[in-house]
Design an enzyme around this catalytic site. Structure first.
Site, PDB file in Angstrom:
ATOM      1  N   GLU A   1       0.834  -1.220   0.000  1.00  0.00           N
ATOM      2  CA  GLU A   1       0.000   0.000   0.000  1.00  0.00           C
ATOM      3  C   GLU A   1       0.860   1.257   0.000  1.00  0.00           C
ATOM      4  O   GLU A   1       2.082   1.187  -0.066  1.00  0.00           O
ATOM      5  CB  GLU A   1      -0.849   0.015   1.283  1.00  0.00           C
ATOM      6  CG  GLU A   1      -2.283  -0.445   1.095  1.00  0.00           C
ATOM      7  CD  GLU A   1      -3.171   0.647   0.517  1.00  0.00           C
ATOM      8  OE1 GLU A   1      -2.639   1.678   0.031  1.00  0.00           O
ATOM      9  OE2 GLU A   1      -4.404   0.472   0.534  1.00  0.00           O
ATOM     10  N   ASN A   7      -4.229   5.101   7.897  1.00  0.00           N
ATOM     11  CA  ASN A   7      -4.251   4.369   6.634  1.00  0.00           C
ATOM     12  C   ASN A   7      -3.541   5.228   5.585  1.00  0.00           C
ATOM     13  O   ASN A   7      -2.480   5.783   5.852  1.00  0.00           O
ATOM     14  CB  ASN A   7      -5.702   4.018   6.267  1.00  0.00           C
ATOM     15  CG  ASN A   7      -5.795   2.903   5.256  1.00  0.00           C
ATOM     16  OD1 ASN A   7      -5.019   1.956   5.331  1.00  0.00           O
ATOM     17  ND2 ASN A   7      -6.696   3.009   4.304  1.00  0.00           N
ATOM     18  N   ASN A  33      -8.906   6.702   2.518  1.00  0.00           N
ATOM     19  CA  ASN A  33      -8.005   6.167   1.507  1.00  0.00           C
ATOM     20  C   ASN A  33      -7.455   7.236   0.568  1.00  0.00           C
ATOM     21  O   ASN A  33      -6.940   8.247   1.026  1.00  0.00           O
ATOM     22  CB  ASN A  33      -8.683   5.003   0.775  1.00  0.00           C
ATOM     23  CG  ASN A  33      -8.093   3.683   1.211  1.00  0.00           C
ATOM     24  OD1 ASN A  33      -6.876   3.550   1.253  1.00  0.00           O
ATOM     25  ND2 ASN A  33      -8.926   2.723   1.530  1.00  0.00           N
ATOM     26  N   ARG A  79      -6.539   3.162  13.381  1.00  0.00           N
ATOM     27  CA  ARG A  79      -5.162   3.222  12.896  1.00  0.00           C
ATOM     28  C   ARG A  79      -5.104   4.151  11.702  1.00  0.00           C
ATOM     29  O   ARG A  79      -6.104   4.389  11.026  1.00  0.00           O
ATOM     30  CB  ARG A  79      -4.664   1.830  12.495  1.00  0.00           C
ATOM     31  CG  ARG A  79      -5.326   1.259  11.231  1.00  0.00           C
ATOM     32  CD  ARG A  79      -4.484   0.118  10.680  1.00  0.00           C
ATOM     33  NE  ARG A  79      -5.092  -0.601   9.579  1.00  0.00           N
ATOM     34  CZ  ARG A  79      -4.969  -0.268   8.284  1.00  0.00           C
ATOM     35  NH1 ARG A  79      -4.304   0.824   7.943  1.00  0.00           N
ATOM     36  NH2 ARG A  79      -5.538  -0.996   7.340  1.00  0.00           N
ATOM     37  N   ASP A  93      -9.739   2.486  -3.761  1.00  0.00           N
ATOM     38  CA  ASP A  93      -8.753   2.485  -2.669  1.00  0.00           C
ATOM     39  C   ASP A  93      -7.792   3.653  -2.890  1.00  0.00           C
ATOM     40  O   ASP A  93      -8.205   4.804  -2.797  1.00  0.00           O
ATOM     41  CB  ASP A  93      -8.073   1.108  -2.631  1.00  0.00           C
ATOM     42  CG  ASP A  93      -7.264   0.883  -1.377  1.00  0.00           C
ATOM     43  OD1 ASP A  93      -6.868   1.867  -0.746  1.00  0.00           O
ATOM     44  OD2 ASP A  93      -6.998  -0.277  -1.029  1.00  0.00           O
TER      45      ASP A  93
HETATM   46 ZN    ZN Z   1      -5.564   2.141   0.765  1.00  0.00          ZN
END
Ligand code: ZN
Length: 297
Positions: free
Chosen positions: A22, A107, A153, A105, A203
């Site tokens: 990621e 991201n 995201n 958390r 995402d």
């Molecule tokens: Zn992501």
């Protein structure tokens, strides 16, 4: 924006088999790709020329990583923002706006064109909307920008820096905001892209010099390119992994799209059908991407 984006085949550049690859960013000076494996708690520094991938263990769930103007890296971990010495791997704590939310958390995140580091949070259960979007300014002050986020995201900016785009994944939407480069204030939220049913969720995201958006589709086996002015899809690129997590432009001419993927949550049998899942892919395009901005603080 209607030009055809000619390219060669999508290439696997690193068979990383990451659990949850990621948060990629590109260092334009050093020609390095920074990326993270969230659940393995690792920052990766990938040199595509030498095909060497170096790992820094952070000890915490690691949302994203960005380069810092004065050298080194900045990361958003489970417990807040940290500087990272890219040579020694040592971390230095900056701030944690959510010390009172142990089930959240950090991201995805990214620096804006003014060098602020924007990063959002999510609940570990991925269901409750306890997440927020924050901006860390060059004076190391954290500002909460949006609340009520479920899975924070993708973030990116238009080429004229007057619009910011943002994704809260479960909405399956890309939002646009009027964005003020000098103050970092966003307003006038509207939906500019809707991911169709059955194509997973949006995402990570980046944009190109034509103003189009490139969206990684988690559980969608693809990255898609969109016109945010009419909400229409311009093209899509099949990726041989279901969980396509993010993308960033890199390379000498900033026209190579690096794509991260994940193995997270896929059964052993499922992985037999997508052995390259967790790898880093690259797609050469004929459009120049938005550069990775560095943290100014
Ligand atoms: Zn992501």
């Amino acid at each position: 924006m209607e030009i055809i984006v000619a390219m060669n085949e999508l290439k696997l550049v690193l068979d990383a088999k990451s659990t949850l690859g990621e948060g990629p960013s590109w260092d334009t000076e050093k020609k390095l790709l920074y990326w993270v494996d969230i659940v393995e708690k690792k920052i990766h520094i990938f040199d595509p020329r030498l095909c060497i991938d170096r790992v820094i263990y952070t000890g915490q769930l690691t949302g994203c990583v960005v380069p810092r103007k004065s050298g080194g890296l900045v990361t958003a971990l489970k417990n807040g923002f940290y500087f990272v010495n890219d040579k020694t791997g040592r971390l230095a704590f900056i701030a944690n706006p959510e010390s009172y939310l142990p089930n959240n958390r950090f991201n995805d995140g990214k620096c804006d064109p003014a060098g602020r580091f924007w990063a959002g949070t999510m609940n570990l259960n991925e269901k409750e909307a306890t997440g927020s979007l924050y901006s860390l300014d060059s004076g190391w002050c954290v500002r909460k920008v949006l609340g009520g986020i479920t899975v924070s995201n993708g973030l990116t900016w238009s080429p004229d820096y007057r619009t910011m785009y943002y994704i809260d994944s479960p909405t399956k939407e890309v939002w646009a905001f009027d964005y003020d480069l000098y103050t970092g204030i966003i307003k006038n939220k509207r939906v500019v892209v809707r991911i169709p049913e059955g194509e997973g969720v949006p995402d990570g995201m980046t944009s190109d010099c034509e103003g189009a958006l490139w969206v990684a589709q988690w559980d969608g086996w693809k990255v898609s390119r969109w016109n945010p002015y009419n909400g229409k899809k311009l093209m899509e690129v099949h990726v041989p992994a279901a969980r396509v997590s993010s993308c960033v432009f890199g390379g000498e001419n900033l026209n190579e799209l690096y794509i991260t993927t994940a193995r997270f949550g896929i059964s052993v049998e499922g992985l037999l059908k997508q052995p390259l899942a967790g790898g880093i892919f690259k797609l050469k395009t004929n459009v120049r991407g938005l550069e990775t901005f560095k943290f100014a603080g």
